[in-house]
Design an enzyme around this catalytic site. Structure first.
Site, PDB file in Angstrom:
ATOM      1  N   LYS A  92       0.999  -1.109   0.086  1.00 36.83           N
ATOM      2  CA  LYS A  92      -0.067   0.251   0.080  1.00 36.83           C
ATOM      3  C   LYS A  92       0.955   1.269  -0.056  1.00 36.83           C
ATOM      4  O   LYS A  92       1.723   1.697   1.019  1.00 36.83           O
ATOM      5  CB  LYS A  92      -0.920  -0.081   1.250  1.00 36.83           C
ATOM      6  CG  LYS A  92      -1.728   0.994   1.238  1.00 36.83           C
ATOM      7  CD  LYS A  92      -3.205   0.213   0.780  1.00 36.83           C
ATOM      8  CE  LYS A  92      -4.225   1.502   0.808  1.00 36.83           C
ATOM      9  NZ  LYS A  92      -5.427   0.988  -0.281  1.00 36.83           N
ATOM     10  N   LYS A 112     -10.358  -0.551   3.998  1.00 42.29           N
ATOM     11  CA  LYS A 112     -11.645  -0.283   4.684  1.00 42.29           C
ATOM     12  C   LYS A 112     -13.033  -1.189   4.284  1.00 42.29           C
ATOM     13  O   LYS A 112     -13.791  -1.048   5.297  1.00 42.29           O
ATOM     14  CB  LYS A 112     -12.214   1.176   4.502  1.00 42.29           C
ATOM     15  CG  LYS A 112     -12.750   1.395   3.092  1.00 42.29           C
ATOM     16  CD  LYS A 112     -14.027   1.900   2.885  1.00 42.29           C
ATOM     17  CE  LYS A 112     -14.804   2.056   1.774  1.00 42.29           C
ATOM     18  NZ  LYS A 112     -14.134   1.762   0.444  1.00 42.29           N
TER      19      LYS A 112
END
Ligand code: ADP
Ligand code: MG
Length: 316
Positions: free
Chosen positions: A131, A215
């Protein structure tokens, strides 16, 4: 969707908060629109448990931290930055949702919870950070930083070098009992923002770490823990598609977990955007008896309440 006191975890995507203006007022404006749509769900009788992304917000915050970094005003680490964005986005959402409810003649309490999400230190993600976060650096600067800190830097699409951090799977939520108690007593909660503050359990403490929990996975874990009836992932498209953006694209409506797993194998969903939503939906549907996951757009919410279609994932 049947609506009599059903618990629904709503995961807000990027476009629900940052449409085009990154100023505070611009984001509040976007959330005003979002909140008007969420009120339709409350009016229809759903118990809302809200969560949201924070990608652009935490990205911008890290750039600010970096730009002002000095001995007397040091840059804050990623876990603290995630906490800061949970606070700011929670504040905006409390403000806009509160107003939208009052406009509709509703008066329900809302609470934002700083939320820590526990990950395992032997998650395979730690062997392969993926990420990208923070500023773009020159190769020289990135090499120097990598040596000093042990962090991993990778070339990002010709734009420079960026730090990458692992994206481990959530295993539990530290504040789960509080979220559940609040939801069960009729409080609308905003929690696990930005995938939650990633922590690892060390003896009696939780240690914040440099990682990003997706998320959509955090939302699925939250929905599983509060035993939600529905997980509603709101994003930029009304449906997930197979053969997306090809002449033969086909929207997915009611799809079993089994069928979805086959579509994943056939690479129909882009990693980093639709794939985590599909995987999170499968995880929720499999782990929650009768739980159904919905993927659709914010604009489609009202129509959905009145029976229009979305992508629905269920465990047959
Ligand atoms: P969010 O901020 O809501 O998490 P993302 O941009 O991460 O949104 O993911 C949603 C996006 O995924 C869609 O807007 C679409 O552009 C893209 N996408 C990739 N593959 C698919 C697919 N198979 N079906 C639908 N959308 C897809
Ligand atoms: Mg996303």
């Amino acid at each position: 969707m049947k609506n009599i006191e059903k618990k629904i975890v709503v995961a807000l995507g990027g476009n629900a908060i940052l449409a085009d203006e990154p100023t505070a007022s611009g984001q509040i404006k976007a959330l005003r629109n979002t909140s008007e749509k969420l009120v339709k769900l409350i009016e229809a009788g759903y118990e809302l448990i809200i969560t949201h992304g924070n990608g652009p917000q935490v990205g911008n915050l890290l750039l600010q931290q970096e730009a002002a970094d000095s001995e007397i005003n040091p840059a804050m680490p990623l876990d603290t930055a995630v906490a800061m964005t949970q606070g700011s986005i929670g504040y905006w959402l409390q403000k806009t949702l509160g107003q939208a409810m009052r406009n509709a003649g509703l008066n329900r309490p809302i609470a934002t919870l700083l939320t820590q999400v526990v990950v395992s230190d032997d998650d395979v993600a730690f062997q392969n950070p993926t990420k990208p976060i923070g500023p773009f650096l020159s190769k020289e600067k990135a090499d120097k930083r990598a040596k000093e800190t042990g962090d991993t830097y990778v070339e990002d699409a010709g734009r420079g070098y960026r730090k990458v951090v692992p994206s481990p799977k959530p295993i539990s939520i530290v504040e789960a009992d509080i979220i559940k108690a609040l939801a069960d007593s009729g409080v609308i909660t905003i929690s696990a923002g930005g995938g939650g503050i990633p922590v690892i359990q060390k003896g009696n403490t939780y240690e914040g770490i440099e990682a990003v929990v997706d998320k959509d996975f955090a939302a699925a874990k939250l929905a599983e823990i509060v035993q939600a009836d529905y997980l509603l992932i709101l994003t930029g498209v009304d449906h997930a598609y197979i053969n997306y953006n090809k002449p033969n694209q086909k929207k997915l409506e009611k799809v079993s977990v089994e069928e979805m797993k086959q579509y994943i194998k056939d690479n129909h969903f882009a990693p980093g955007s639709m794939l985590p939503k599909i995987e999170a939906s499968i995880s929720f549907a499999e782990r929650t008896k009768g739980g159904k996951a919905y993927i659709t757009s914010l604009d489609n919410v009202e129509a959905l309440i009145h029976g229009k279609s979305a992508t629905i994932i269920f465990d047959a």
